[in-house]
Motif scaffolding. Structure first.
Motif, PDB file in Angstrom:
ATOM      1  N   GLY A 217      78.108  61.418 111.679  1.00 57.39           N
ATOM      2  CA  GLY A 217      76.784  61.687 111.123  1.00 57.39           C
ATOM      3  C   GLY A 217      76.325  63.109 111.315  1.00 57.39           C
ATOM      4  O   GLY A 217      75.126  63.363 111.460  1.00 57.39           O
ATOM      5  N   ASP A 218      77.257  64.051 111.315  1.00 57.75           N
ATOM      6  CA  ASP A 218      76.907  65.460 111.532  1.00 57.75           C
ATOM      7  C   ASP A 218      77.790  66.319 110.634  1.00 57.75           C
ATOM      8  O   ASP A 218      79.024  66.284 110.741  1.00 57.75           O
ATOM      9  N   ASN A 219      77.182  67.104 109.752  1.00 59.24           N
ATOM     10  CA  ASN A 219      77.929  67.945 108.823  1.00 59.24           C
ATOM     11  C   ASN A 219      78.091  69.378 109.311  1.00 59.24           C
ATOM     12  O   ASN A 219      78.639  70.214 108.593  1.00 59.24           O
ATOM     13  N   GLU A 220      77.621  69.675 110.501  1.00 59.76           N
ATOM     14  CA  GLU A 220      77.665  71.055 110.990  1.00 59.76           C
ATOM     15  C   GLU A 220      78.541  71.237 112.220  1.00 59.76           C
ATOM     16  O   GLU A 220      79.144  72.294 112.399  1.00 59.76           O
ATOM     17  N   MET A 221      78.604  70.248 113.092  1.00 59.50           N
ATOM     18  CA  MET A 221      79.349  70.403 114.333  1.00 59.50           C
ATOM     19  C   MET A 221      80.847  70.544 114.076  1.00 59.50           C
ATOM     20  O   MET A 221      81.359  70.134 113.031  1.00 59.50           O
ATOM     21  N   LYS A 222      81.537  71.129 115.024  1.00 54.54           N
ATOM     22  CA  LYS A 222      82.986  71.247 114.936  1.00 54.54           C
ATOM     23  C   LYS A 222      83.611  69.902 115.271  1.00 54.54           C
ATOM     24  O   LYS A 222      83.285  69.284 116.286  1.00 54.54           O
ATOM     25  N   ILE A 223      84.509  69.441 114.403  1.00 57.74           N
ATOM     26  CA  ILE A 223      85.173  68.165 114.626  1.00 57.74           C
ATOM     27  C   ILE A 223      86.396  68.380 115.506  1.00 57.74           C
ATOM     28  O   ILE A 223      87.265  69.190 115.195  1.00 57.74           O
ATOM     29  N   THR A 224      86.451  67.657 116.621  1.00 60.85           N
ATOM     30  CA  THR A 224      87.548  67.779 117.575  1.00 60.85           C
ATOM     31  C   THR A 224      88.190  66.411 117.780  1.00 60.85           C
ATOM     32  O   THR A 224      87.808  65.418 117.161  1.00 60.85           O
ATOM     33  N   TYR A 225      89.162  66.370 118.696  1.00 60.65           N
ATOM     34  CA  TYR A 225      89.813  65.100 118.990  1.00 60.65           C
ATOM     35  C   TYR A 225      88.845  64.098 119.622  1.00 60.65           C
ATOM     36  O   TYR A 225      89.081  62.892 119.569  1.00 60.65           O
ATOM     37  N   LYS A 226      87.780  64.581 120.207  1.00 56.34           N
ATOM     38  CA  LYS A 226      86.774  63.685 120.778  1.00 56.34           C
ATOM     39  C   LYS A 226      86.112  62.863 119.673  1.00 56.34           C
ATOM     40  O   LYS A 226      85.979  61.637 119.788  1.00 56.34           O
ATOM     41  N   GLU A 227      85.718  63.520 118.593  1.00 53.75           N
ATOM     42  CA  GLU A 227      85.102  62.811 117.458  1.00 53.75           C
ATOM     43  C   GLU A 227      86.117  61.913 116.758  1.00 53.75           C
ATOM     44  O   GLU A 227      85.777  60.816 116.296  1.00 53.75           O
ATOM     45  N   LEU A 228      87.364  62.373 116.686  1.00 48.54           N
ATOM     46  CA  LEU A 228      88.423  61.535 116.124  1.00 48.54           C
ATOM     47  C   LEU A 228      88.554  60.243 116.924  1.00 48.54           C
ATOM     48  O   LEU A 228      88.696  59.153 116.359  1.00 48.54           O
ATOM     49  N   GLY A 229      88.485  60.350 118.254  1.00 44.98           N
ATOM     50  CA  GLY A 229      88.600  59.166 119.105  1.00 44.98           C
ATOM     51  C   GLY A 229      87.471  58.177 118.875  1.00 44.98           C
ATOM     52  O   GLY A 229      87.693  56.951 118.850  1.00 44.98           O
ATOM     53  N   ILE A 230      86.257  58.679 118.691  1.00 46.28           N
ATOM     54  CA  ILE A 230      85.114  57.791 118.419  1.00 46.28           C
ATOM     55  C   ILE A 230      85.316  57.069 117.090  1.00 46.28           C
ATOM     56  O   ILE A 230      85.093  55.862 116.977  1.00 46.28           O
ATOM     57  N   ALA A 231      85.735  57.822 116.059  1.00 48.14           N
ATOM     58  CA  ALA A 231      85.948  57.220 114.741  1.00 48.14           C
ATOM     59  C   ALA A 231      87.044  56.147 114.796  1.00 48.14           C
ATOM     60  O   ALA A 231      86.919  55.090 114.168  1.00 48.14           O
ATOM     61  N   LYS A 232      88.092  56.400 115.558  1.00 48.49           N
ATOM     62  CA  LYS A 232      89.159  55.406 115.702  1.00 48.49           C
ATOM     63  C   LYS A 232      88.626  54.126 116.337  1.00 48.49           C
ATOM     64  O   LYS A 232      88.972  53.016 115.903  1.00 48.49           O
ATOM     65  N   LYS A 233      87.807  54.277 117.351  1.00 45.37           N
ATOM     66  CA  LYS A 233      87.266  53.105 118.046  1.00 45.37           C
ATOM     67  C   LYS A 233      86.372  52.281 117.125  1.00 45.37           C
ATOM     68  O   LYS A 233      86.409  51.042 117.143  1.00 45.37           O
ATOM     69  N   VAL A 234      85.571  52.957 116.295  1.00 47.72           N
ATOM     70  CA  VAL A 234      84.712  52.253 115.345  1.00 47.72           C
ATOM     71  C   VAL A 234      85.558  51.463 114.353  1.00 47.72           C
ATOM     72  O   VAL A 234      85.293  50.286 114.076  1.00 47.72           O
ATOM     73  N   VAL A 235      86.597  52.093 113.814  1.00 48.66           N
ATOM     74  CA  VAL A 235      87.449  51.419 112.828  1.00 48.66           C
ATOM     75  C   VAL A 235      88.180  50.238 113.464  1.00 48.66           C
ATOM     76  O   VAL A 235      88.235  49.140 112.892  1.00 48.66           O
ATOM     77  N   ARG A 236      88.729  50.455 114.646  1.00 53.13           N
ATOM     78  CA  ARG A 236      89.528  49.406 115.283  1.00 53.13           C
ATOM     79  C   ARG A 236      88.696  48.182 115.664  1.00 53.13           C
ATOM     80  O   ARG A 236      89.132  47.043 115.485  1.00 53.13           O
ATOM     81  N   GLU A 237      87.482  48.411 116.173  1.00 53.99           N
ATOM     82  CA  GLU A 237      86.704  47.309 116.721  1.00 53.99           C
ATOM     83  C   GLU A 237      85.685  46.724 115.741  1.00 53.99           C
ATOM     84  O   GLU A 237      85.336  45.547 115.854  1.00 53.99           O
ATOM     85  N   LYS A 238      85.207  47.537 114.794  1.00 56.80           N
ATOM     86  CA  LYS A 238      84.047  47.118 114.000  1.00 56.80           C
ATOM     87  C   LYS A 238      84.330  46.933 112.516  1.00 56.80           C
ATOM     88  O   LYS A 238      83.394  46.622 111.768  1.00 56.80           O
ATOM     89  N   CYS A 239      85.563  47.117 112.069  1.00 55.41           N
ATOM     90  CA  CYS A 239      85.807  47.143 110.621  1.00 55.41           C
ATOM     91  C   CYS A 239      87.038  46.322 110.235  1.00 55.41           C
ATOM     92  O   CYS A 239      88.105  46.472 110.838  1.00 55.41           O
ATOM     93  N   VAL A 240      86.862  45.477 109.220  1.00 57.44           N
ATOM     94  CA  VAL A 240      88.011  44.829 108.582  1.00 57.44           C
ATOM     95  C   VAL A 240      88.514  45.799 107.518  1.00 57.44           C
ATOM     96  O   VAL A 240      87.768  46.182 106.616  1.00 57.44           O
ATOM     97  N   VAL A 241      89.764  46.200 107.635  1.00 56.08           N
ATOM     98  CA  VAL A 241      90.310  47.306 106.842  1.00 56.08           C
ATOM     99  C   VAL A 241      91.006  46.807 105.579  1.00 56.08           C
ATOM    100  O   VAL A 241      91.790  45.856 105.612  1.00 56.08           O
TER     101      VAL A 241
END
Length: 350
Positions: A217-241
């Motif tokens: 939810g941020d279009n300005e911050m630098k995307i790092t592996y930390k944000e990648l890790g959060i996105a992975k956790k959301v997909v794995r736990e909260k989403c039927v793919v």
């Protein structure tokens, strides 16, 4: 005429032995290394012992303060690992905090309840509206689209498993769910390279890693592996793919069965085939490398999105075992309840 050559071992750093002595340097170095290794281990043990002793004394003097400091240290390190996401501790298991709290865990929160609010995350570039039209036309399902924010007056009490929400604003929608009105999410994903190529054709300047940015939810911050890790956790736990390559039909069937939807007028498969051609296939599927200049340009700005998409595909494969039809979920729940009743009766008899 051949010249005599002397072989000097790489261990003989000081040159040939003098006065007829043999080359014993290798064994000497080995012995020295062994002594140094033993000394290092001894130093580490001493440091560990001192730290444990100091901690024990601190606990004896003020147990409450020691516990408070320890928990503060753990919370500080959790923040470092998870970025700006709030993290909760449930039995020493790190879980997603706000805004993801009231999105159901796809596996651990089965069965799908009638009161769960279906949320179709319209992933950018993944033909979400066309898929939504297919689902609502073919199934007894209603999905209301919100592309520019959710109506603040929307009554969540009117929403359910068969009357849900469709929106690209995954973070904003997730934040609107509550302890009384939980969300249950599914999404379809397209290869980020195909999305990148289509955006280049219309000469549109895009942000880097748009898929991760949608989660953060941020279009300005630098995307790092930390944000990648959060996105992975959301997909794995909260989403039927769901995927849009050769697994598209199988994806639709899996999501349909999981939510327990019903065909409209018994025309589900015929209706699906009619709509299928309106959804462009994912031409790149599991492609993870390409030697073209355009691919290199894509990788400069979207390397982490590609890693997330690769992870999405692994989640899809894993969900073949974990995402089961709703009728089986309900049967398992009924079986568990019967076992609980039997155990209670046995306890009463004893």
């Amino acid at each position: 005429m051949q010249r005599n050559r002397s072989y000097i071992s790489p261990y003989d750093l000081d040159g040939p032995a003098q006065n007829g002595s043999s080359y014993n340097t290798s064994s000497q170095i080995s012995q020295n290394n062994s002594k140094q290794g033993n000394l290092l281990v001894l130093k580490i043990l001493v440091v560990v012992f001192i730290a444990l002793y100091a901690g024990f004394n601190a606990y004896k003097q003020n147990p409450e303060k020691f516990t408070e400091l320890s928990q503060s240290f753990l919370r500080a390190n959790q923040d470092d690992l998870q970025g700006d996401e709030e993290i909760e501790d449930e039995g020493n298991i790190m879980v997603l905090g706000p805004p993801w709290v009231y999105l159901r865990d796809t596996v651990n929160d089965m069965p799908v309840r009638d009161t769960d609010i279906t949320f179709f995350w319209l992933v950018r570039g993944a033909s979400g509206e066309k898929i939504k039209n297919m689902l609502t036309d073919c199934l007894d399902l209603r999905l209301t689209s919100y592309h520019h924010g959710i109506d603040t007056e929307l009554e969540f009490s009117s929403l359910s498993r068969i009357n849900g929400i469709a929106s690209p604003n995954v973070r904003e929608v997730s934040a609107r769910f509550t302890a009384e009105y939980h969300g249950r999410m599914f999404a379809f994903f397209r290869h980020p390279y195909q999305i990148f190529r289509e955006s280049m054709r219309v000469a549109r300047e895009d942000l880097d890693n748009p898929l991760i940015r949608a989660v953060i939810g941020d279009n300005e911050m630098k995307i790092t592996y930390k944000e990648l890790g959060i996105a992975k956790k959301v997909v794995r736990e909260k989403c039927v793919v769901g995927l849009l390559d050769e697994f598209f039909e199988k994806s639709v069937r899996r999501i349909y069965d999981y939510f327990g939807w019903v065909d409209k007028d018994g025309m589900g498969q015929t209706c699906f085939e009619r709509h299928q051609d309106t959804v462009p296939a994912d031409a790149y599927g599991d492609t993870m490398s390409d030697n073209s200049a355009e691919w290199m340009q894509f990788m400069v700005k979207n390397k982490l999105d590609l890693q997330l998409y690769e992870f999405v595909r692994s989640v899809y494969r894993a969900e073949e075992q974990t995402i089961i039809p709703r009728y089986k979920q309900l049967a398992a729940l009924e079986e568990d309840e019967d076992e609980d009743e039997d155990e209670e009766e046995e306890d009463e008899e004893e």
